[in-house]
Design an enzyme around this catalytic site. Structure first.
Site, PDB file in Angstrom:
ATOM      1  N   SER A  68      31.310  28.935  19.141  1.00 45.06           N
ATOM      2  CA  SER A  68      29.987  28.307  19.201  1.00 45.06           C
ATOM      3  C   SER A  68      29.901  27.441  20.446  1.00 45.06           C
ATOM      4  O   SER A  68      30.915  26.879  20.890  1.00 45.06           O
ATOM      5  CB  SER A  68      29.763  27.422  17.973  1.00 45.06           C
ATOM      6  OG  SER A  68      28.570  26.672  18.116  1.00 45.06           O
ATOM      7  N   TYR A 111      32.767  20.865  12.353  1.00 43.63           N
ATOM      8  CA  TYR A 111      32.434  22.264  12.678  1.00 43.63           C
ATOM      9  C   TYR A 111      32.688  22.532  14.167  1.00 43.63           C
ATOM     10  O   TYR A 111      33.324  23.531  14.539  1.00 43.63           O
ATOM     11  CB  TYR A 111      30.965  22.512  12.320  1.00 43.63           C
ATOM     12  CG  TYR A 111      30.392  23.805  12.844  1.00 43.63           C
ATOM     13  CD1 TYR A 111      30.598  25.002  12.177  1.00 43.63           C
ATOM     14  CD2 TYR A 111      29.623  23.820  14.022  1.00 43.63           C
ATOM     15  CE1 TYR A 111      30.066  26.196  12.667  1.00 43.63           C
ATOM     16  CE2 TYR A 111      29.085  24.998  14.509  1.00 43.63           C
ATOM     17  CZ  TYR A 111      29.310  26.184  13.832  1.00 43.63           C
ATOM     18  OH  TYR A 111      28.776  27.353  14.321  1.00 43.63           O
TER      19      TYR A 111
HETATM   20  P1  NAP Z   1      25.004  32.716   8.133  1.00 44.75           P
HETATM   21  O1  NAP Z   1      23.675  33.335   8.380  1.00 44.75           O
HETATM   22  O2  NAP Z   1      25.108  31.425   7.371  1.00 44.75           O
HETATM   23  O3  NAP Z   1      25.948  33.820   7.457  1.00 44.75           O
HETATM   24  C1  NAP Z   1      27.262  33.488   7.132  1.00 44.75           C
HETATM   25  C2  NAP Z   1      28.019  34.736   6.728  1.00 44.75           C
HETATM   26  O4  NAP Z   1      29.389  34.390   6.497  1.00 44.75           O
HETATM   27  C3  NAP Z   1      27.502  35.347   5.452  1.00 44.75           C
HETATM   28  O5  NAP Z   1      27.622  36.745   5.570  1.00 44.75           O
HETATM   29  C4  NAP Z   1      28.480  34.800   4.392  1.00 44.75           C
HETATM   30  O6  NAP Z   1      28.605  35.654   3.255  1.00 44.75           O
HETATM   31  C5  NAP Z   1      29.765  34.794   5.183  1.00 44.75           C
HETATM   32  N1  NAP Z   1      30.808  33.885   4.702  1.00 44.75           N
HETATM   33  C6  NAP Z   1      30.776  32.543   4.592  1.00 44.75           C
HETATM   34  N2  NAP Z   1      31.954  32.063   4.143  1.00 44.75           N
HETATM   35  C7  NAP Z   1      32.759  33.149   3.972  1.00 44.75           C
HETATM   36  C8  NAP Z   1      34.083  33.328   3.508  1.00 44.75           C
HETATM   37  N3  NAP Z   1      34.850  32.287   3.137  1.00 44.75           N
HETATM   38  N4  NAP Z   1      34.586  34.585   3.430  1.00 44.75           N
HETATM   39  C9  NAP Z   1      33.832  35.659   3.807  1.00 44.75           C
HETATM   40  N5  NAP Z   1      32.568  35.548   4.253  1.00 44.75           N
HETATM   41  C10 NAP Z   1      32.033  34.317   4.330  1.00 44.75           C
HETATM   42  O7  NAP Z   1      25.769  32.441   9.509  1.00 44.75           O
HETATM   43  P2  NAP Z   1      25.430  32.855  11.032  1.00 44.75           P
HETATM   44  O8  NAP Z   1      24.523  31.829  11.593  1.00 44.75           O
HETATM   45  O9  NAP Z   1      25.144  34.281  11.146  1.00 44.75           O
HETATM   46  O10 NAP Z   1      26.863  32.528  11.665  1.00 44.75           O
HETATM   47  C11 NAP Z   1      27.838  33.528  11.900  1.00 44.75           C
HETATM   48  C12 NAP Z   1      28.863  32.931  12.842  1.00 44.75           C
HETATM   49  O11 NAP Z   1      28.212  32.493  14.041  1.00 44.75           O
HETATM   50  C13 NAP Z   1      29.579  31.698  12.277  1.00 44.75           C
HETATM   51  O12 NAP Z   1      30.929  31.713  12.655  1.00 44.75           O
HETATM   52  C14 NAP Z   1      28.857  30.538  12.959  1.00 44.75           C
HETATM   53  O13 NAP Z   1      29.665  29.402  13.063  1.00 44.75           O
HETATM   54  C15 NAP Z   1      28.556  31.154  14.313  1.00 44.75           C
HETATM   55  N6  NAP Z   1      27.472  30.503  15.052  1.00 44.75           N
HETATM   56  C16 NAP Z   1      26.204  30.489  14.566  1.00 44.75           C
HETATM   57  C17 NAP Z   1      25.205  29.855  15.305  1.00 44.75           C
HETATM   58  C18 NAP Z   1      23.782  29.779  14.840  1.00 44.75           C
HETATM   59  O14 NAP Z   1      22.990  29.021  15.434  1.00 44.75           O
HETATM   60  N7  NAP Z   1      23.388  30.515  13.819  1.00 44.75           N
HETATM   61  C19 NAP Z   1      25.519  29.234  16.522  1.00 44.75           C
HETATM   62  C20 NAP Z   1      26.830  29.289  16.973  1.00 44.75           C
HETATM   63  C21 NAP Z   1      27.804  29.930  16.240  1.00 44.75           C
HETATM   64  P3  NAP Z   1      27.540  35.610   2.004  1.00 44.75           P
HETATM   65  O15 NAP Z   1      26.293  36.287   2.499  1.00 44.75           O
HETATM   66  O16 NAP Z   1      28.237  36.368   0.934  1.00 44.75           O
HETATM   67  O17 NAP Z   1      27.311  34.175   1.681  1.00 44.75           O
END
Ligand code: NAP
Length: 248
Positions: free
Chosen positions: A143, A157
């Site tokens: 991130s 985080y």
């Molecule tokens: P999200 O929409 O909240 O989705 C999270 C995903 O992770 C879901 O599929 C969830 O499964 C799964 N998950 C959570 N805990 C888990 C575990 N212990 N074991 C297996 N699966 C798990 O998140 P996102 O925004 O797409 O983020 C994805 C990645 O990008 C993360 O690493 C986040 O830190 C990074 N990121 C995001 C942003 C942003 O602005 N969105 C920015 C920088 C980095 P369920 O559907 O079953 O709950």
């Protein structure tokens, strides 16, 4: 033989977008998820109904035995993994460090750091040419928070993503000779459910004015960068941290 991809947290957000593009590009895809079976099955059905090959596997990546089972399931149902996207990640309610307890810190570090290490371990065992494997590619989802620190929101985080950057560089150098490339993307503010888990579903709108491009990114924009790092198009790139953050 198909390339076999595991996307952790592939049911929603960036992981789901990555799984869909990979499915269209000919990868056999394992969509890992934690709780949301319906969302995972929807992604799998979309891939399979467009002529691709995908399965959904429930596993908590923070638990060693579930990670081991996840990779064994893929061995049997899809074949040997050749690509891993360490995408699953969590954040918790916005607060200052002064108010964070150890239980919260452990939850965030266990999923974001330990989970990524465990999945990479299982992938490297299978990919390494040293063990008779065919090589492969790993992309860690870090991130922009790793370099911004997320003060007042979630420094825990941000620090977990700092660990992912260091992990990416270290693992890349450790396995470079074994036919495995390891890179990371560092997304900025992307429009997914994760902001609601921090207690601020409207966070993208609040912050977008401070982003040089004046908008949040889409999950697909991050997924396309991930796909490039997985593909042979990036064959001489390893240990790289690719910002996908609209200039922020
Ligand atoms: P999200 O929409 O909240 O989705 C999270 C995903 O992770 C879901 O599929 C969830 O499964 C799964 N998950 C959570 N805990 C888990 C575990 N212990 N074991 C297996 N699966 C798990 O998140 P996102 O925004 O797409 O983020 C994805 C990645 O990008 C993360 O690493 C986040 O830190 C990074 N990121 C995001 C942003 C942003 O602005 N969105 C920015 C920088 C980095 P369920 O559907 O079953 O709950």
């Amino acid at each position: 033989m198909d390339d076999v991809l595991i996307v952790t947290g592939g049911s929603r957000g960036i992981g789901a977008a990555t799984a869909l593009i990979a499915g269209r590009n000919g990868y056999a895809v394992c969509v890992n998820y934690l709780k949301n079976e319906e969302a995972a099955e929807k992604i799998v059905n979309e891939i399979n109904s467009n002529g691709g090959r995908a399965i959904a596997v429930c596993a908590d990546i923070s638990l060693e035995e579930e990670v081991v089972d996840l990779f064994q399931t893929v061995d049997v149902q899809l074949g040997t993994v050749s690509a891993l996207v360490n995408n699953a990640g969590i954040l918790e309610t916005q607060m200052r460090i002064a108010d964070m307890d150890a239980a919260r810190l452990n939850r965030v570090f266990l999923t974001n750091i330990t989970g990524s290490f465990l999945c990479a371990r299982e992938a490297v065992k299978r990919m390494s040419r040293k063990n008779g494997g065919n090589g492969g590619a790993i992309v860690n989802v870090s991130s922009a928070a790793a370099r911004l620190g997320s003060p007042g929101e979630y420094v825990d985080y941000a620090a977990s993503k700092g660990a992912i950057d260091t992990f990416t560089i270290g693992l890349a150098r450790e396995v470079a000779e074994e036919g495995i490339r390891v890179n990371a993307v560092r997304p900025g503010i992307i429009d997914t459910d994760i902001h609601a888990s921090g207690g601020e579903p409207g966070r993208v709108d609040r912050i977008k004015g401070t982003i040089p491009m004046k908008r949040g990114g889409s999950p697909e924009e991050v997924a396309r960068a991930i796909m490039w790092l997985l593909s042979g198009e990036s064959s001489y790139t390893t240990g790289a941290l690719l910002d996908v953050s609209g200039g922020r």
